[in-house]
Enzyme design. Structure first.
Site, short mmCIF file in Angstrom:
data_model
loop_
_atom_site.label_atom_id
_atom_site.label_comp_id
_atom_site.label_asym_id
_atom_site.label_seq_id
_atom_site.Cartn_x
_atom_site.Cartn_y
_atom_site.Cartn_z
CG MET A 128 -1.87 -1.08 1.37
SD MET A 128 -2.81 -1.01 2.92
CE MET A 128 -1.81 -2.07 3.93
CB ALA A 180 -14.96 9.87 -5.18
CD GLU A 246 -1.97 -4.84 8.26
OE1 GLU A 246 -2.68 -4.85 7.23
OE2 GLU A 246 -0.89 -4.23 8.33
CD GLN A 283 6.21 2.65 48.22
OE1 GLN A 283 6.71 3.76 48.08
NE2 GLN A 283 5.23 2.42 49.07
CB THR A 369 0.08 6.18 12.76
OG1 THR A 369 -1.01 7.06 12.44
CG2 THR A 369 1.10 6.18 11.63
C1 FAD Z 1 8.70 -2.02 9.58
C2 FAD Z 1 7.58 -1.52 8.72
C3 FAD Z 1 6.83 -2.45 7.98
C4 FAD Z 1 5.79 -1.99 7.14
N1 FAD Z 1 5.13 -2.89 6.35
C5 FAD Z 1 4.25 -2.43 5.41
C6 FAD Z 1 3.67 -3.31 4.44
O1 FAD Z 1 3.91 -4.51 4.46
N2 FAD Z 1 2.85 -2.78 3.51
C7 FAD Z 1 2.55 -1.46 3.47
O2 FAD Z 1 1.81 -1.04 2.58
N3 FAD Z 1 3.08 -0.58 4.36
C8 FAD Z 1 3.93 -1.05 5.33
N4 FAD Z 1 4.50 -0.18 6.23
C9 FAD Z 1 4.16 1.23 6.17
C10 FAD Z 1 3.32 1.71 7.34
O3 FAD Z 1 2.04 1.14 7.32
C11 FAD Z 1 3.30 3.24 7.30
O4 FAD Z 1 4.61 3.67 7.65
C12 FAD Z 1 2.28 3.88 8.22
O5 FAD Z 1 0.97 3.58 7.78
C13 FAD Z 1 2.42 5.40 8.31
O6 FAD Z 1 2.55 5.98 7.06
P1 FAD Z 1 3.77 7.01 6.78
O7 FAD Z 1 5.02 6.33 7.20
O8 FAD Z 1 3.66 7.47 5.38
O9 FAD Z 1 3.53 8.19 7.78
P2 FAD Z 1 2.67 9.53 7.49
O10 FAD Z 1 1.35 9.16 6.92
O11 FAD Z 1 3.51 10.47 6.72
O12 FAD Z 1 2.46 10.07 8.96
C14 FAD Z 1 3.47 10.84 9.66
C15 FAD Z 1 2.84 11.28 11.00
O13 FAD Z 1 1.68 12.08 10.74
C16 FAD Z 1 0.59 11.54 11.44
N5 FAD Z 1 -0.66 11.72 10.68
C17 FAD Z 1 -0.88 11.46 9.37
N6 FAD Z 1 -2.15 11.70 9.05
C18 FAD Z 1 -2.77 12.12 10.19
C19 FAD Z 1 -4.11 12.51 10.53
N7 FAD Z 1 -5.10 12.52 9.62
N8 FAD Z 1 -4.37 12.88 11.81
C20 FAD Z 1 -3.40 12.86 12.75
N9 FAD Z 1 -2.11 12.50 12.49
C21 FAD Z 1 -1.82 12.12 11.23
C22 FAD Z 1 0.89 10.06 11.58
O14 FAD Z 1 0.13 9.47 12.64
C23 FAD Z 1 2.39 10.10 11.85
O15 FAD Z 1 2.61 10.36 13.20
C24 FAD Z 1 5.50 -0.62 7.08
C25 FAD Z 1 6.24 0.29 7.87
C26 FAD Z 1 7.27 -0.15 8.65
C27 FAD Z 1 8.07 0.85 9.43
#
Ligand code: FAD
Length: 384
Positions: A128, A180, A246, A283, A369
């Site tokens: 993704m 959309a 998941e 403690q 996240t």
């Molecule tokens: C070890 C590892 C394995 C992974 N495996 C996979 C995989 O197999 N397949 C896959 O597709 N992805 C995978 N990922 C990706 C992972 O799912 C993403 O890193 C995660 O969803 C966050 O996306 P981003 O890194 O782009 O952070 P961003 O989306 O850039 O977010 C950065 C920060 O902004 C915050 N943020 C973003 N939007 C909002 C909002 N609307 N409101 C409040 N805060 C927000 C986030 O919470 C975060 O703190 C993996 C990541 C890691 C590190």
């Protein structure tokens, strides 16, 4: 605490999983941690042991039971053995990737791919996230353009679990131009030997070293149109339906991971002495241990309730999000305390609790996240 969600069949399965973990995963674990990659042959062995395809119908070589508690047992056992990162490839394959084939595959697609996914001949990945977008899934730009009876895929993905070991990838692509944005995403299956598909770097993570996490590149990759999983433009809803499992899987793992660190810390507090007495006699140590034990037990009751709900077909997206954020943050808190109670030894590579601290940190980030988890819960409550 006494748990009531597992029956005799589950405990029998646990014995065989424990034997598999001890026999196949612990031996070479340190070497995989150093090389950043679990040996791919393990998937075949896990397939033989019946661990990969519990939910896959028997006609395709699986266990034929949609009971996620069996998957949870595997997660609990790798954490108990203190080798969580050796289990992550299998967790991703079994808990994350296979469900898309089970729920959205046509009979032909299932006959083509499920046997290999059950046996471990095919290792799966789910792609993704892209370099420019993760949380905001609707903004992805990897494109799949229909050209006669084919799709042509261009773009790149990042942070993909099993990205190096994979043979088959479910790729979230933009296949249409519906205004959309969410309605123009589709799931397309890409085999790793397709011309134009390349695996990039095995990314150098802070922890979870035995699990490969990679970049994937698609340069005019052509796949037949029958590689579309489910409806064209339906990926957003498909993801919303599959992501709760998941997230529950991550919650189970986070809790088991924290529980093992707690057990190790309790032992350490009994054995380590300072000022002529066990450090557990202070403690502060007692209060910290009591807090962790109570929070872990309470979280376990919630997670077990969600495992039972999942078996009954009643797991909701909100409850899975609650379990995921709560358990992964609890894991972060517990590990922080466990390292502190180990003093200087807690910061050494040789200390299981120190390694668990860095391995567990990412669980509040991947799988969505924790901020996104709270957003899901809040939006559903308020209907916005
Ligand atoms: C070890 C590892 C394995 C992974 N495996 C996979 C995989 O197999 N397949 C896959 O597709 N992805 C995978 N990922 C990706 C992972 O799912 C993403 O890193 C995660 O969803 C966050 O996306 P981003 O890194 O782009 O952070 P961003 O989306 O850039 O977010 C950065 C920060 O902004 C915050 N943020 C973003 N939007 C909002 C909002 N609307 N409101 C409040 N805060 C927000 C986030 O919470 C975060 O703190 C993996 C990541 C890691 C590190």
């Amino acid at each position: 605490m006494k748990r009531t969600i597992y029956g005799e069949d589950h405990e029998f399965f646990r014995e065989s999983v424990r034997a598999f973990v001890n026999r196949e995963l612990t031996k070479d674990f340190d070497q995989w941690e150093r090389s950043g990659l679990m040996d791919k042959s393990i998937f075949r062995k896990a397939g033989d042991a019946g661990i990969l395809g519990v939910a896959i119908p028997e006609q395709f070589g699986g266990g034929g039971t949609p009971d996620f508690r069996f998957n949870a047992i595997f997660l609990e056992e790798v954490c108990r053995a203190r080798i969580m990162s050796a289990g992550l490839g299998i967790q991703n394959h079994a808990d994350v990737v296979i469900p898309y084939f089970l729920h959205y595959g046509t009979p032909e697609q299932q006959a083509r791919w499920l046997p290999g996914l059950a046996s471990g001949e095919l290792v799966g990945a789910m792609a993704m996230t892209e370099p420019d977008t993760g949380s905001d899934l609707a903004a992805i730009s990897t494109s799949a353009k229909r050209d006669g009876d084919h799709y042509v895929i261009n773009g790149s993905k990042v942070f993909i679990s099993n990205g190096i070991n994979c043979d088959i990838v479910v790729v979230v692509c933009r296949s249409g131009s519906d205004p959309a944005a969410r309605r123009s995403l589709s799931l397309i299956v890409v085999e790793s030997d397709r011309p134009g598909f390349t695996k990039g770097r095995n990314l150098d993570k802070l922890g979870q070293h035995a699990a490969d996490t990679a970049e994937l590149f698609f340069d005019n990759v052509t796949v037949p149109a029958d590689h579309l999983l489910g409806e064209e433009g339906g990926a957003f809803l498909q993801l919303m339906a599959m992501l709760p499992q998941e997230r529950l899987s991550i919650a189970v793992m986070a809790l088991a991971h924290a529980r093992t660190a707690f057990d190790d810390t309790l032992t350490y507090c009994r054995e380590r002495h300072a000022f002529g007495q066990p450090i557990g006699s202070f403690q502060n140590s007692r209060f910290q241990l009591a807090t962790m034990r109570t929070e872990l037990d309470i979280a376990q009751t919630f997670v077990d309730a969600q495992l039972a709900a999942h078996f009954a077909g009643e797991l909701t997206g909100e409850e899975a999000a609650q379990a995921k954020w709560w358990c992964t943050e609890l894991n972060n808190r517990v590990l922080q305390t466990c390292v502190q109670l180990h003093g200087g030894y807690g910061y050494m590579e040789e200390c299981a609790v120190g390694r668990a601290w860095r391995d567990g940190r990412v669980m509040s980030i991947y799988g969505g996240t924790n901020e996104i988890m709270k957003d899901i819960i809040g939006r559903r409550m308020l209907g916005v």
